[in-house]
Scaffold this motif. Structure first.
Motif, PDB file in Angstrom:
ATOM      1  N   GLN A   1      -3.861  -6.000   0.485  1.00 60.37           N
ATOM      2  CA  GLN A   1      -4.121  -5.739  -0.925  1.00 60.37           C
ATOM      3  C   GLN A   1      -5.549  -6.159  -1.248  1.00 60.37           C
ATOM      4  O   GLN A   1      -6.053  -7.143  -0.720  1.00 60.37           O
ATOM      5  CB  GLN A   1      -3.144  -6.508  -1.815  1.00 60.37           C
ATOM      6  CG  GLN A   1      -3.254  -6.152  -3.296  1.00 60.37           C
ATOM      7  CD  GLN A   1      -2.219  -6.882  -4.142  1.00 60.37           C
ATOM      8  OE1 GLN A   1      -2.463  -7.974  -4.635  1.00 60.37           O
ATOM      9  NE2 GLN A   1      -1.030  -6.272  -4.283  1.00 60.37           N
TER      10      GLN A   1
ATOM     11  N   GLY B   1      -5.251  -2.908  -5.795  1.00 66.32           N
ATOM     12  CA  GLY B   1      -4.526  -1.805  -5.178  1.00 66.32           C
ATOM     13  C   GLY B   1      -4.132  -2.173  -3.765  1.00 66.32           C
ATOM     14  O   GLY B   1      -4.698  -3.087  -3.149  1.00 66.32           O
TER      15      GLY B   1
ATOM     16  N   THR C   1      -3.353   2.553  -3.059  1.00 67.19           N
ATOM     17  CA  THR C   1      -2.227   3.036  -3.855  1.00 67.19           C
ATOM     18  C   THR C   1      -1.761   1.913  -4.786  1.00 67.19           C
ATOM     19  O   THR C   1      -2.225   0.780  -4.703  1.00 67.19           O
ATOM     20  CB  THR C   1      -1.073   3.479  -2.952  1.00 67.19           C
ATOM     21  OG1 THR C   1      -0.615   2.352  -2.198  1.00 67.19           O
ATOM     22  CG2 THR C   1      -1.545   4.575  -1.980  1.00 67.19           C
ATOM     23  N   ASN C   2      -0.807   2.253  -5.658  1.00 64.88           N
ATOM     24  CA  ASN C   2      -0.289   1.275  -6.628  1.00 64.88           C
ATOM     25  C   ASN C   2      -1.426   0.591  -7.369  1.00 64.88           C
ATOM     26  O   ASN C   2      -1.425  -0.632  -7.576  1.00 64.88           O
ATOM     27  CB  ASN C   2       0.583   0.226  -5.921  1.00 64.88           C
ATOM     28  CG  ASN C   2       1.737   0.833  -5.151  1.00 64.88           C
ATOM     29  OD1 ASN C   2       2.409   1.736  -5.639  1.00 64.88           O
ATOM     30  ND2 ASN C   2       1.966   0.358  -3.941  1.00 64.88           N
ATOM     31  N   VAL C   3      -2.422   1.379  -7.773  1.00 68.92           N
ATOM     32  CA  VAL C   3      -3.610   0.828  -8.420  1.00 68.92           C
ATOM     33  C   VAL C   3      -3.248   0.288  -9.802  1.00 68.92           C
ATOM     34  O   VAL C   3      -2.535   0.941 -10.582  1.00 68.92           O
ATOM     35  CB  VAL C   3      -4.715   1.898  -8.525  1.00 68.92           C
ATOM     36  CG1 VAL C   3      -5.889   1.388  -9.359  1.00 68.92           C
ATOM     37  CG2 VAL C   3      -5.186   2.297  -7.128  1.00 68.92           C
TER      38      VAL C   3
END
Length: 646
Positions: free
Chosen positions: A117, A131, A165-167
């Motif tokens: 991360q 993210g 991803t998953n920002v």
């Protein structure tokens, strides 16, 4: 790829990679010949190499935002312009850090980042951006340090390219105009990220052991692009340096944007540095140019330097680098030239970009340091590293380009590399070897794939790769490593071929009610290879200790492979072996016949002459060695369908 597009952010600093090194040595996987000193630190194959108690940790350290580049072509590094400048770039908070894991001891050049991360925070720890970096393996390994890595031990650098991803855009993101522009430019709430590690310390000195330098670039993600490499164009180094027996400026991605009349070249992974900290001591002018005539020069010790006359190229401009570490750390090595004249831009659209320097030996001539491929052709696989179980099918996307544009209706050929030989190790010339290192790329029937695929209107082609049943071709190492070479037909012979790397795991039937003997060899091997576990957490070779701490192991073995809490070493395991270990942990039985022994007993009841003839000669020798060392053979992972003498 879009990390070269505006808006982009550059950060630099250190990375921590606390890799384990016992498992780097193929011979250490042989339970029959493993010795306690193989877990001791030091140099050479008689011990655990330079970091035997590594925990596979990867993290960012001492990193900060150094520069931002905006769509209007302006570059800024003063925090007064935007508050994101100077802020800390760090890893995860409140959970374990990411991991760096090799594919296999026979495939150590595609090391992957797992569960990393990235966060950008202010001095008080308040979040602006975070993210998750999608799992990615490094590639484009190239020579970086002109000192040969004397201070740190590793002169090479590499590149990880991925997407975030998953920002999450933190509460303070609104205070940064740069982040607002980035947020409105990117798509699907993902970001592109490129990481160039170099200067890694094997050496136990200078207080930098297990640290290296890292250059990071973050930019927008655009739908439909590959996620593990830069879509576009590339420069390839052709200037051979005898002192390092290699080229420098070996591989550099670049992007041509017609609307902005801009070319941006990423030298962050290729610019030669004097030492592990990124110091540059070059003092020669370096210029980008467009060649009017085809360039075919290649690198090599017997290949002469390629020269070009001023009338045969269009000059773009001089690289504004400077001696010392500041330029590389500040800019990430990315150079952009904006507002190119129409003639320059139009020529660049279908002619080779070149990197040149004035020749000292040929006045008025320029030596070509790097060039684009002939006809601007470039092909690359996206998900180029695969872990496969029996019966599993992976879909691998290939992208082909010409002058940065998708190349349609072009065949891509794919071939399995030739088998590599088995190599005995040990005291010559006679006597039992310490071990035998088995080769790769066999049996050929282990993989099924198309030998030719054709690109579609977007320049993309998809190949299906199927894992078939194999039975321990490397005897004491699970599965097999396969390397597949692919290239465009009629592509530039000097730079056209690339590889897929595949770890195909052994065929194994899940055992619903295993005894300790069914998993003993697996767990003993992990205890040998990862001493940090057995010394500080749980003795993986001791079933009683496993039972005492089974709850934490059940938790670790049950996590998804993409979860940071997933036990890192079990990425080597097939799903059926992982489930078998979980079955034992949930109902541990130390005594009792193994599933293999029960099958053999049943087989002998049907066919009394059944024997070890079903085993290969390699496997029989291994079993004999294990019995000689331990007094018995508990089980043999991966050959559960073969017979065992009772």
């Amino acid at each position: 790829m879009s990390y070269l597009h505006a808006p982009r952010l550059i950060f630099t600093g250190d990375f921590l990679s606390d890799v384990s090194t016992v498992n780097n040595d193929t011979a250490h996987y042989n339970n029959a010949t493993f010795k306690p000193n193989f877990q001791a630190p030091g140099k050479g194959a008689t011990n655990g190499w330079w970091n035997p108690e590594g925990g596979a940790v990867f993290d960012f350290q001492n990193c900060s935002v150094r520069q931002i580049f905006l769509p209007d072509g302006s570059t800024h590094s003063n925090p007064a312009f935007d508050p994101i400048l100077g802020l800390a770039v760090c890893g995860a908070e409140g959970r374990p850090t990411g991991k760096m894991v090799d594919l296999d001891p026979d495939a150590q050049m595609v090391s992957a980042l797992w569960c990393v991360q990235l966060r950008i925070c202010d001095a008080n720890g308040n979040l602006l951006l975070k993210g998750d970096i999608a799992t990615t393996c490094f590639r484009d390994i190239q020579f970086r340090q002109l000192d040969g890595g004397k201070s740190n031990g590793q002169p090479l650098g590499a590149t990880w390219t991925s997407v975030m991803t998953n920002v999450v855009w933190g509460d303070l993101a609104g205070q940064s105009n740069f982040l607002q522009v980035l947020r409105t430019t990117t798509r699907q709430n993902m970001l592109s990220v490129n990481l160039n590690p170099f200067g890694y310390y094997y050496a136990h000195n200078d207080g930098r052991f297990s640290l290296g330098r890292i250059i990071g670039s973050i930019g927008p993600y655009f739908e439909g692009e590959p996620t593990t490499f830069a879509a576009g164009r590339r420069l390839y180094g052709i200037s051979y340096t005898p002192s390092i027996q290699s080229t420098y400026f070996n591989i550099s991605n670049f992007l041509v944007e017609t609307d902005a009349k801009r070319v941006s070249v990423d030298f962050g992974a290729s610019f030669p540095v004097t030492n592990s900290m990124g110091t540059i001591n070059l003092n020669q002018p370096l210029r980008l140019a467009v060649s009017k005539i085809p360039q075919t020069g290649v690198a090599g010790p017997a290949t002469p330097t390629t020269y070009i006359a001023p009338g045969d190229f269009i000059d773009i401009g001089e690289l504004p680098y400077q001696s010392g570490p500041d330029w590389l750390n500040q800019t990430g090595g990315i150079v952009s030239f904006d507002q190119l004249p129409d003639n320059t831009l139009n020529t660049l659209l279908d002619h080779q970009l070149i990197l040149i320097t004035p020749s000292a030996g040929k006045p008025g001539q320029y030596a070509i340091i790097a060039r684009e491929s002939i006809d601007g052709l470039f092909v690359r696989a996206d998900n180029f590293v695969q872990r496969l179980d029996y019966g599993q099918v992976a879909e691998i996307d290939f992208y082909a380009f010409q002058w940065g544009k998708p190349l349609q209706n072009r065949p891509i050929s794919i071939t399995l590399d030739q088998p590599t030989p088995d190599t005995p190790l040990g005291p010559p010339p006679n006597g039992n070897p310490i071990s035998e290192v088995y080769g790769n790329n066999y049996p050929s029937e282990g993989l099924t794939f198309q030998s030719t695929i054709v690109t579609d209107s977007r320049g993309r082609a998809r190949m299906q790769l199927t894992g078939n049943a194999i039975h321990s071709p490397r005897v004491y190492i699970d599965g097999q490593i396969y390397s597949l070479t692919y290239q465009l037909n009629a592509v530039d012979g000097a730079f056209g071929a690339e590889n897929l790397q595949v770890h195909l795991r052994d065929y194994f039937e899940e055992i619903k009610h295993p005894a300790w003997g069914d998993i003993a060899d697996i767990m003993i091997q992990y205890s040998n290879l990862y001493p940090i576990m057995s010394k500080y957490v749980v003795n993986l070779a001791d079933p009683a200790d496993l039972i005492r701490k089974k709850n934490i192991l059940i938790f670790a073995f049950s996590q998804d492979i993409q979860n940071t809490m997933h036990m890192p070493v079990t990425r080597d395991l097939s799903e059926t072996k992982r489930r078998t270990i979980l079955n034992w942990l949930n109902d541990p039985r130390i005594a009792g016949k193994t599933a293999l022994q029960l099958k053999a007993k049943h087989a002998r009841a049907v066919n009394p002459v059944a024997s070890d003839a079903a085993l290969s000669e390699k496997q029989i020798k291994y079993r004999q060695a294990v019995k000689a060392k331990n007094g018995s053979f508990q089980g043999f992972p991966g050959t559960d369908n073969l017979f065992e003498n009772l």
